[in-house]
Design a protein around this motif. Structure first.
Motif, PDB file in Angstrom:
ATOM      1  N   UNK A 116      42.554  12.443  67.764  1.00  0.00           N
ATOM      2  CA  UNK A 116      43.030  13.825  67.773  1.00  0.00           C
ATOM      3  C   UNK A 116      44.215  13.981  66.843  1.00  0.00           C
ATOM      4  N   UNK A 118      44.961  12.104  64.297  1.00  0.00           N
ATOM      5  CA  UNK A 118      44.474  11.956  62.924  1.00  0.00           C
ATOM      6  C   UNK A 118      43.889  13.255  62.423  1.00  0.00           C
ATOM      7  N   UNK A 119      43.191  13.914  63.343  1.00  0.00           N
ATOM      8  CA  UNK A 119      42.518  15.144  62.969  1.00  0.00           C
ATOM      9  C   UNK A 119      43.527  16.201  62.569  1.00  0.00           C
ATOM     10  N   UNK A 120      44.642  16.206  63.261  1.00  0.00           N
ATOM     11  CA  UNK A 120      45.638  17.229  62.956  1.00  0.00           C
ATOM     12  C   UNK A 120      46.479  16.882  61.732  1.00  0.00           C
ATOM     13  N   UNK A 121      46.344  15.657  61.267  1.00  0.00           N
ATOM     14  CA  UNK A 121      47.166  15.213  60.143  1.00  0.00           C
ATOM     15  C   UNK A 121      47.102  16.138  58.920  1.00  0.00           C
ATOM     16  N   UNK A 122      45.924  16.524  58.466  1.00  0.00           N
ATOM     17  CA  UNK A 122      45.889  17.391  57.276  1.00  0.00           C
ATOM     18  C   UNK A 122      46.644  18.705  57.474  1.00  0.00           C
ATOM     19  N   UNK A 123      46.684  19.176  58.722  1.00  0.00           N
ATOM     20  CA  UNK A 123      47.436  20.410  58.956  1.00  0.00           C
ATOM     21  C   UNK A 123      48.923  20.094  58.979  1.00  0.00           C
ATOM     22  N   UNK A 124      49.251  18.955  59.572  1.00  0.00           N
ATOM     23  CA  UNK A 124      50.660  18.638  59.740  1.00  0.00           C
ATOM     24  C   UNK A 124      51.352  18.370  58.426  1.00  0.00           C
ATOM     25  N   UNK A 125      50.615  17.826  57.496  1.00  0.00           N
ATOM     26  CA  UNK A 125      51.248  17.513  56.229  1.00  0.00           C
ATOM     27  C   UNK A 125      51.380  18.790  55.418  1.00  0.00           C
ATOM     28  N   UNK A 157      38.718  18.001  53.760  1.00  0.00           N
ATOM     29  CA  UNK A 157      39.727  17.417  54.643  1.00  0.00           C
ATOM     30  C   UNK A 157      40.674  18.485  55.171  1.00  0.00           C
ATOM     31  N   UNK A 158      41.003  19.437  54.337  1.00  0.00           N
ATOM     32  CA  UNK A 158      41.914  20.505  54.749  1.00  0.00           C
ATOM     33  C   UNK A 158      41.259  21.395  55.793  1.00  0.00           C
TER      34      UNK A 158
END
Lengths: 280, 365, 288
Positions: A116, A118-125, A157-158
């Motif tokens: 989960x 990891x999944x949010x990583x593209x948003x977080x960055x 990815x985004x």
């Protein structure tokens, strides 16, 4: 709990009046909000017809030459085509991945929490960092920059986390007993999916694809860094803005708006048709 | 091909995407190699349509100009793997020489220019001879023109006889507070400020002096309405009436004047910042003959005389000054050659990183 | 819920494709960025190395931290304003029905189809000296000379950011309001709750997942903002995104840029973790 009928009636009358007041306030607010939202757009449209070399007020006369220049620009057409194709591709692929993910997430499994995150990583960055991360990676690997080589994976990815966040609630809300009934009756998991699950979540899938398309179409900052010499619509606009004295930028902006609108209306129509064909 | 070269090449592509000029964005036709075409990378004003037409006609050649970003960017393409995909390149001499010719013999990244193919070399004026890059009897860089940076101002808001127009103070001091725009680059801005504050050789400023210049700029930042990244943005600000004074290069002023805006370039007494543009031919150039021909033609009368009005740059060829009226000479700044205009050459600073840090601090304070 | 066929074993395997994708395209590039932050860059190139020089620059020069704090503050303010502005409109949308709703949804989406670059840029002719607002104010005689402070400062940046990111706040709130069970509101009313109380005790908590979604999105977008501060911020509205971008577009200092990026990611991560402790982020999509 039951109050005397008279008092109850009076309360209802009061609440009806309050209800009306609330409605008026709401509509009033909506009017102000939409006015604020649209004022710059209207200005944009006005500027696109402005007969002067300078991008801005005052309005000096009506002309269509900016639109002529915009349409004559091969770059613009290229960028629209790129954006539409890219949006469609990343929308579909991301939705497929998100769907698989959502279906799998219905159960618990080891490392679910980690996945989960990891999944949010593209948003977080933040966008700027995201773009740079890919620039560096692709540069290091020697991958040539372009729409289909580098921008597509970046867009997928985004969009993926958003697709998941849109789709998962609907998948989660499915009654598992329907699927179980199907499998108990002898259907393989795949058939159960195709015949039971899929029709139920089809509107959700369509919505996810459309949302993903919009996100990809709009995506600018990451794309800016990884697209190299190609252009998508936002990158093209940015190039225009940075590069020339840009009197035809407003016209281009309006053209983009119309194109996006048309594409989305097509999407809406498709989605509506799907809805209509749904059984009961 | 080291990893770091790849990083450089992608950066180039990034910049191309980020701010690339849309001039020749389309893919090259397959017949590019046949003597009929040459791909160049130089400030696009140098091959603006009328100038390009002159060259194309004279040489019976098709010229494709790539998106020029800056001297730094141009030069960094030389170090990219596979080389730059250009047949002829041009950027500021002082900036480019260290990379173009390398630090010692054998480190050159470009091929020698054959002087016998450049008969018009004889027209290069005295001052511009500095721009001939030679080593061990071979020539690697050939001067093309002079550019200079100064301040562009709106004549309706800033009278020509205002003493401020005679100095860099126009760009920094409080008189036109709120109507000034700076260019967002470390090198030029710090150089200009250094000159203004009295440093005779600003590129040699040490850390303490740089910090002092930085502090000065931070103090004066309140007078600045905004900073612009590209010259198009700067021109826009001026033409919109948003600002009245900005840092500007000659092509910018030239372009605005041609479009009918009443602007002028200042001639600060501390000196305009000048640079020699020099041409060089990458080793991987596919049309060496055409490259030479172009270098030669750019020193020829027709092109040289059209250069100033066509781009704002001053040709290094003496033929450029023939038949130019005194008024025009003054307007375009030919005084640089005659010694009547004070100018200071934009030299590469000893420690660029320190300059960049200082500028970052100025921007962020 | 258990099936003898071991379907439970198959289900989770479905996540593998996406997981692989995320590791390859999400984690690996990030690791490279971490590595890059320890390398050395000059204006002419970057070389692999192992040095703390970049981080030392961050630690020694207070300017970077200062801009970071300012960026966080701006992002938080923009989030708050956006929430206040968007919640009522989300509520409004959720309260309409049928073709009305369809119409308003389209009307809401429409401006967001012009691309964010244009939506930011258009504030220049709106707020500039010769812009629309000034022209109107002068025509109405409210001011004699154009107002300078409308543009090229932090306020303009904030306005631009709120404007550009409205949809990201409105949409999740609308979706979660939409999903809400009307009977709960009616029940509250029947139990004697006034409208304010109904709102605070019933509606707001139920829409909280959407509110959190929206706030997180807008905050993240605000932290990474680059275009808006550059176009509208003038000399005082610079944000961390601009500082990072400069390393990649002008100064060619990729290693420092990587270090700056790591700092931003770290700080943003901490903010979200702290915030996430107060509210379970999982609730974000655990809507019934």
């Amino acid at each position: 709990m039951a109050a005397a009928p008279k008092a109850h009636g009076a309360r209802r009358f009061r609440s009806q009046r309050r209800e009306r007041m609330r409605k008026t306030l709401l509509w009033g607010y909506a009017a102000v909000f939409f006015a604020f939202l649209y004022l710059p757009i209207l200005l944009l449209i006005a500027l696109s017809f402005n007969d002067t070399d300078v991008t801005g007020l005052p309005l000096r006369g009506f002309t269509l030459r900016w639109y002529r220049e915009a349409f004559a620009s091969a770059d613009l057409v290229h960028s629209i085509v790129n954006s539409v194709l890219l949006g469609a591709a990343s929308g579909v692929i991301a939705t497929v991945l998100a769907l698989l993910l959502a279906l799998g997430f219905r159960r618990d499994f080891p490392l679910k929490g980690l996945l989960m995150k990891l999944l949010l990583l593209p948003i977080l960055i933040p966008g700027i960092v995201g773009g740079i991360v890919y620039l560096v990676t692709f540069g290091f690997l020697g991958v040539p920059l372009g729409v289909w080589t580098t921008t597509l994976p970046v867009h997928i990815t985004w969009v993926l986390p958003f697709a998941f966040l849109t789709l998962f609630p609907r998948v989660r809300a499915l009654d598992p007993s329907l699927e179980e009934a199907a499998t108990d009756l002898g259907a393989t998991p795949f058939v159960a999916f195709r015949r039971v699950v899929f029709p139920l979540i089809k509107p959700g899938i369509i919505a996810t694809v459309m949302f993903s398309f919009t996100l990809s179409f709009e995506e600018f900052i990451r794309t800016l860094f990884v697209i190299g010499g190609d252009r998508t619509v936002p990158v093209q606009l940015w190039t225009l803005l940075s590069d020339k004295a840009v009197p035809f930028l407003p016209a281009v902006g309006v053209v983009i708006m119309v194109v996006s609108m048309l594409v989305s209306l097509v999407g809406f129509a498709v989605s509506a048709q799907v809805d209509r064909r749904r059984p009961g | 091909m080291s990893k770091h070269d790849y990083l450089l090449s992608t950066r180039r592509q990034v910049l191309k995407g980020a701010a690339g000029l849309a001039v020749a964005g389309a893919a090259l036709p397959a017949f590019a190699q046949a003597g009929g075409q040459v791909e160049v990378l130089m400030n696009n004003a140098m091959v603006s349509p009328p100038l390009k037409a002159i060259l194309e006609k004279e040489l019976d050649l098709k010229i494709v100009d790539g998106p020029f970003m800056s001297g730094t960017d141009t030069v960094s393409r030389l170090t990219a793997p596979g080389g730059p995909r250009f047949d002829l390149m041009n950027s500021s001499f002082a900036f480019s020489q260290p990379v173009v010719m390398g630090m010692k013999a054998g480190a050159e990244r470009v091929q020698p220019i054959d002087p016998s193919l450049i008969p018009n070399m004889k027209y290069i004026n005295e001052v511009s001879k500095r721009g001939i890059g030679q080593r061990d009897g071979k020539t690697y860089m050939m001067p093309h023109s002079w550019g200079y940076d100064s301040i562009i101002y709106n004549r309706k808001a800033v009278p020509d006889d205002d003493p401020y127009t005679q100095s860099w103070s126009l760009l920094f001091e409080d008189k036109y507070a709120g109507r000034i725009a700076w260019w967002d680059v470390a090198h030029q801005m710090l150089m200009a400020a250094g000159l203004y504050l009295g440093h005779k050789e600003p590129e040699k400023m040490d850390r303490a002096q740089l910090t002092e210049v930085g502090t000065f700029l931070i103090k004066k930042k309140k007078n600045v309405r905004t900073m612009f990244g590209t010259f198009a943005q700067g021109s826009n600000l001026l033409s919109n009436g948003e600002i009245d004074v900005c840092y500007g290069i000659a092509p910018m002023r030239n372009d605005l004047q041609k479009r009918g805006f009443d602007v002028a370039g200042a001639w600060p007494k501390e000196g305009v910042l000048s640079l020699i543009n020099a041409s060089y031919i990458p080793k991987e150039s596919r049309n060496v003959k055409a490259a030479h021909a172009m270098i030669n033609a750019m020193l020829d009368k027709t092109y040289a005389q059209a250069l100033a009005s066509g781009s704002g740059y001053l040709s290094a060829s003496t033929t450029a000054m023939e038949n130019v009226s005194e008024a025009d000479k003054k307007r375009y700044g030919f005084g640089i050659f005659e010694g009547s205009i004070k100018h200071y050459e934009l030299k590469f600073p000893a420690d660029m990183n320190m300059w960049i840090e200082t500028w970052s601090r100025v921007k962020s304070s | 819920m258990k099936s003898a066929r071991g379907r439970r074993g198959l289900g989770p395997l479905l996540v593998v494709p996406a997981a692989v994708w995320l590791v390859v395209f999400g984690v690996a590039p990030l690791c490279l960025l971490v590595a890059l932050s320890f390398w050395t860059s000059t204006i002419f190139g970057t070389t692999p190395d192992l040095t703390l020089a970049n981080y030392r620059v961050l630690a020694e020069d207070p300017i970077y931290l200062w801009i970071l704090l300012r960026t966080l503050r701006i992002a938080a303010t923009v989030t708050a304003i956006s929430l206040l502005v968007s919640y009522p409109i989300a509520y409004f949308l959720a309260s309409t029905k049928g073709w009305h709703r369809m119409l308003f949804v389209v009307v809401l989406f429409l401006p967001f189809w012009t691309s964010y670059v244009v939506r930011t840029f258009v504030w220049l002719p709106m707020l500039g000296r010769t812009g629309l607002v000034n022209a109107v104010l002068m025509k109405l005689g409210i001011v004699d000379a154009p107002l300078d402070w409308l543009l090229y400062n932090e306020g303009a940046t904030q306005l631009g950011l709120v404007y550009v990111y409205t949809l990201f706040m409105t949409l999740p709130i609308y979706l979660s309001l939409d999903r809400m069970d009307r009977t709960l509101i009616e029940a509250a009313a029947d139990l004697g709750a006034g409208p304010v109380r109904t709102f605070l005790r019933v509606i707001l908590p139920l829409s909280l997942p959407g509110v959190i979604s929206g706030c997180v999105m807008v905050f993240l977008l605000g932290c990474g903002a680059y275009v808006t501060p550059q176009l509208l911020g003038g000399t005082s509205g610079i944000m961390f995104g601009n500082v990072i971008a400069t390393q990649y577009t002008t100064t060619n200092n990729w290693a420092l840029g990587a270090a700056l990026s790591m700092l931003l990611v770290l700080v943003v991560g901490i903010c979200l973790a702290v915030f996430g402790r107060r509210v379970r982020v999982d609730d974000m999509f655990a809507q019934s």
